[in-house]
Design a protein around this motif. Sequence first.
Motif, PDB file in Angstrom:
ATOM      1  N   VAL A  41       0.858  -1.192   0.000  1.00  0.00           N
ATOM      2  CA  VAL A  41       0.000   0.000   0.000  1.00  0.00           C
ATOM      3  C   VAL A  41       0.888   1.233   0.000  1.00  0.00           C
ATOM      4  CG1 VAL A  41      -1.719   1.304   1.284  1.00  0.00           C
ATOM      5  CG2 VAL A  41      -1.850  -1.190   1.210  1.00  0.00           C
TER       6      VAL A  41
ATOM      7  N   MET B  97      -1.808   5.691  -3.032  1.00  0.00           N
ATOM      8  CA  MET B  97      -3.065   4.942  -2.949  1.00  0.00           C
ATOM      9  C   MET B  97      -3.909   5.431  -1.779  1.00  0.00           C
ATOM     10  SD  MET B  97      -1.377   1.221  -3.700  1.00  0.00           S
ATOM     11  CE  MET B  97      -2.814   0.239  -3.274  1.00  0.00           C
TER      12      MET B  97
ATOM     13  N   LEU C 191      -7.644   7.272  -1.969  1.00  0.00           N
ATOM     14  CA  LEU C 191      -8.798   6.744  -1.231  1.00  0.00           C
ATOM     15  C   LEU C 191      -9.370   7.810  -0.301  1.00  0.00           C
ATOM     16  CD1 LEU C 191     -10.634   4.361  -0.643  1.00  0.00           C
ATOM     17  CD2 LEU C 191      -8.978   3.560   1.059  1.00  0.00           C
TER      18      LEU C 191
ATOM     19  N   CYS D 181      -7.919   4.565   5.893  1.00  0.00           N
ATOM     20  CA  CYS D 181      -7.724   4.284   4.472  1.00  0.00           C
ATOM     21  C   CYS D 181      -6.624   3.240   4.276  1.00  0.00           C
ATOM     22  CB  CYS D 181      -7.362   5.564   3.725  1.00  0.00           C
ATOM     23  SG  CYS D 181      -8.755   6.710   3.528  1.00  0.00           S
ATOM     24  N   LYS D 182      -5.550   3.382   5.039  1.00  0.00           N
ATOM     25  CA  LYS D 182      -4.443   2.436   4.921  1.00  0.00           C
ATOM     26  C   LYS D 182      -4.897   1.027   5.318  1.00  0.00           C
ATOM     27  CE  LYS D 182       0.386   1.747   6.203  1.00  0.00           C
ATOM     28  NZ  LYS D 182       1.542   2.273   6.964  1.00  0.00           N
TER      29      LYS D 182
ATOM     30  N   LEU E 206      -7.172  -0.482   2.562  1.00  0.00           N
ATOM     31  CA  LEU E 206      -6.397  -0.940   1.407  1.00  0.00           C
ATOM     32  C   LEU E 206      -5.640  -2.232   1.728  1.00  0.00           C
ATOM     33  CD1 LEU E 206      -5.147   2.540   0.223  1.00  0.00           C
ATOM     34  CD2 LEU E 206      -6.499   0.964  -1.167  1.00  0.00           C
TER      35      LEU E 206
ATOM     36  N   THR F   7      -8.075  -5.133   1.721  1.00  0.00           N
ATOM     37  CA  THR F   7      -8.618  -5.462   0.391  1.00  0.00           C
ATOM     38  C   THR F   7      -7.516  -5.675  -0.644  1.00  0.00           C
ATOM     39  OG1 THR F   7      -8.850  -3.102  -0.129  1.00  0.00           O
ATOM     40  CG2 THR F   7     -10.767  -4.222   0.820  1.00  0.00           C
TER      41      THR F   7
ATOM     42  N   GLY G 274      -5.187  -3.790  -1.692  1.00  0.00           N
ATOM     43  CA  GLY G 274      -4.929  -2.672  -2.584  1.00  0.00           C
ATOM     44  C   GLY G 274      -5.998  -2.392  -3.620  1.00  0.00           C
ATOM     45  N   ASP G 275      -7.127  -3.082  -3.560  1.00  0.00           N
ATOM     46  CA  ASP G 275      -8.216  -2.868  -4.520  1.00  0.00           C
ATOM     47  C   ASP G 275      -8.995  -1.621  -4.090  1.00  0.00           C
ATOM     48  OD1 ASP G 275     -10.899  -2.964  -5.720  1.00  0.00           O
ATOM     49  OD2 ASP G 275     -10.278  -4.927  -6.463  1.00  0.00           O
ATOM     50  N   LEU G 276      -8.897  -0.550  -4.881  1.00  0.00           N
ATOM     51  CA  LEU G 276      -9.479   0.743  -4.503  1.00  0.00           C
ATOM     52  C   LEU G 276     -10.993   0.676  -4.343  1.00  0.00           C
ATOM     53  CD1 LEU G 276      -8.595   3.660  -3.923  1.00  0.00           C
ATOM     54  CD2 LEU G 276      -9.079   4.181  -6.317  1.00  0.00           C
TER      55      LEU G 276
ATOM     56  N   ALA H 232     -11.911  -1.197  -1.308  1.00  0.00           N
ATOM     57  CA  ALA H 232     -11.562  -0.414  -0.127  1.00  0.00           C
ATOM     58  C   ALA H 232     -12.630   0.635   0.173  1.00  0.00           C
ATOM     59  CB  ALA H 232     -10.199   0.260  -0.324  1.00  0.00           C
TER      60      ALA H 232
END
Length: 294
Positions: free
Chosen positions: A3, A7, A11, A22-23, A26, A29, A31-33, A36
Amino acid sequence: MAVTAKMVKELREKTGAGMMDCKKALTETDGDLDKAVEYLREKGMAKAAKKADRVAAEGSTHIISEGNTAVIIEVNSETDFVAKNDQFKTLLNDLAQHILKFKPATVEEAMEQNLNGGEETVEHYIKSAIAKIGEKISLRRFEVVEKDDNAAFGEYLHMGGRIGVLALLEGTTDASVAKDVAMHVAAVNPRYVSSDEVPEEEVNKEREVLKQQALNEGKPENIVEKMVEGRLRKFFEEICLLEQEFVKDPDQKVKQFVESNGATVKSFVRYEVGEGMEKREDNFVDEVMNQVNK
């Protein structure tokens, strides 16, 4: 997947949630925006009405109408300064007049046509303007709208064309009523005219998110469904024009305002300059230092 700070920043801009949240989203998930965003919404961390697409490129929208035909266009430039230039404004009007008259189906088709029936193509006309003005200029999009005699166009440009709205009302010929609706659309930015237009897939997805939110809040399962339906009504109020409180009179909804004038909203088109486009990020300190070092 690692992450990155970029990114997390993206987000945060989409959801308004905190940096650590947010971290974590991510990370959870991989890293799938999109996932997330859903994760944060389910946890109740995403702030409502956060705009997903960043408004980036400069330029202007423009609207013209003649008889029963109207057109709304967006033309982009590199700077806001050029968008206020008289040459750029002339170009806007020339392109709109051409599209109104010849009604191309796509931007590509428009570019190949001869401007207003002359010898010069639209593409060549724009390239000539680029040479004179000194910036990249592009016809990004347009929409031609037709009406019958018992209908009215609502035309509204906000902030000198930063936002343009073309609304179509049937059952009335009062352009002022239609313009009031267009002004509301510019201010509130609905996505659909009515709840009937919202795709079933989108409704079901929202219902699942709201259900998960309620369960995460510790609500008993026997009242979750009622809560979800109540919150779903709020969801429709946020995205559907007719369900929204009318900006000029919050005591009534847009649907009531329109019906009181014997009309119905057929459609609307709302353009905001640069929406969904990535803006070039200039680092002016580095740029100046590079010039000094040269």
